[in-house]
Design a protein around this motif. Structure first.
Motif, PDB file in Angstrom:
ATOM      1  N   VAL A  48       6.268  -3.826   3.596  1.00 32.93           N
ATOM      2  CA  VAL A  48       7.231  -3.004   2.868  1.00 32.93           C
ATOM      3  C   VAL A  48       8.662  -3.462   3.153  1.00 32.93           C
ATOM      4  O   VAL A  48       9.507  -3.494   2.258  1.00 32.93           O
ATOM      5  N   GLN A 101       1.372   0.519  -0.718  1.00 31.38           N
ATOM      6  CA  GLN A 101       2.255   0.898  -1.821  1.00 31.38           C
ATOM      7  C   GLN A 101       3.641   0.318  -1.569  1.00 31.38           C
ATOM      8  O   GLN A 101       4.226   0.525  -0.504  1.00 31.38           O
ATOM      9  N   PRO A 103       7.771  -0.183  -2.534  1.00 32.64           N
ATOM     10  CA  PRO A 103       8.881   0.518  -3.197  1.00 32.64           C
ATOM     11  C   PRO A 103       9.392  -0.276  -4.394  1.00 32.64           C
ATOM     12  O   PRO A 103       9.159  -1.481  -4.505  1.00 32.64           O
ATOM     13  N   PRO A 204       9.320   6.042  -2.328  1.00 33.68           N
ATOM     14  CA  PRO A 204       8.132   5.545  -3.032  1.00 33.68           C
ATOM     15  C   PRO A 204       8.409   5.467  -4.531  1.00 33.68           C
ATOM     16  O   PRO A 204       9.264   6.196  -5.055  1.00 33.68           O
TER      17      PRO A 204
END
Length: 240
Positions: A48, A101, A103, A204
């Protein structure tokens, strides 16, 4: 070095520089078993962080190409665009493989870096650009080394290899501008200010939001990591 730069770095400089604090105190806690090896919280946060880095450094590189007043600053901007486009491709490929996940926007802190540089012009832009980017890249360098030396996940390891090469290149081109205040940069790396998690964590993505893609430049020289299952590169032909 001017007071404006000093205030910028003191107000904005890194707790984790690429925008995300770990969600617990145990970065080595395994959160998933994958076919590429166990995935820890630290591994996930690193992926991330690399994605978040590109989301602010890529547009700052575009600024430098347009606003830089010296050849060295323009060249540094070109390296940011080239390197982060390739890193971003790797992040976007391995993230779904590891169920991570990503950004779509940088952290609030990183967005402040962008806003600061967007408001600068002339020599002030050159100076702030070189010093902010040298500080941020210097700060993340040791993080990359730690991930590379400790991760048991081969995909994360490959990303760390690529990130190491890219960050070292970006450190080098910032230094070649001749504008880096090393005393200031090293102080900020050693004694980063404490900021709340909300400032250093990218939000997110909104549900259904298309994934932001950092497009490689036409003359790209950096390449994404080759992943398992990718076709082997074609052999180069030799003219006899």
């Amino acid at each position: 070095m001017g007071g404006a730069l000093s205030l910028t770095l003191v107000a904005l400089a890194y707790p984790t520089m690429l925008g995300l604090k770990t969600v617990s105190t145990d970065s080595q806690r395994i959160i998933a078993q994958t076919q590429w090896g166990p995935l820890t919280e630290g591994d996930r946060d690193f992926v991330v962080k690399v994605r978040a880095a590109g989301l602010w450094e890529y547009p700052v590189g575009q600024m430098a190409v347009k606003k830089g007043t010296t050849k060295e600053v323009v060249t540094a901007g070109e390296h940011l665009i080239d390197g982060h486009a390739a890193l971003d491709t790797t992040c976007r490929r391995i993230a779904p493989m590891l169920n991570i996940q990503l950004p779509n926007v940088a952290s609030p802190q990183q967005q402040q870096f962008v806003a600061q540089l967007n408001s600068d012009s002339g020599k002030q832009f050159d100076s702030d650009f070189a010093n902010i980017l040298r500080t941020t890249h210097g700060s993340i360098f040791t993080t990359i080394a730690k991930i590379r030396s400790t991760t048991k996940n081969s995909l994360v390891r490959a990303l760390a290899d690529q990130a190491n090469d890219t960050v070292l290149d970006h450190i080098t081109v910032m230094e070649k501008t001749g504008l880096v205040d090393f005393d200031q940069a090293l102080f900020q790396q050693t004694f980063p200010p404490k900021l709340p998690d909300s400032e250093v964590t990218p939000p997110p993505p909104a549900a259904g939001q298309p994934q932001v893609v950092l497009t490689p430049p036409p003359n790209a020289t950096s390449t994404p990591v080759a992943l398992p299952g990718d076709p082997a590169p074609a052999p180069s032909s030799t003219v006899r």
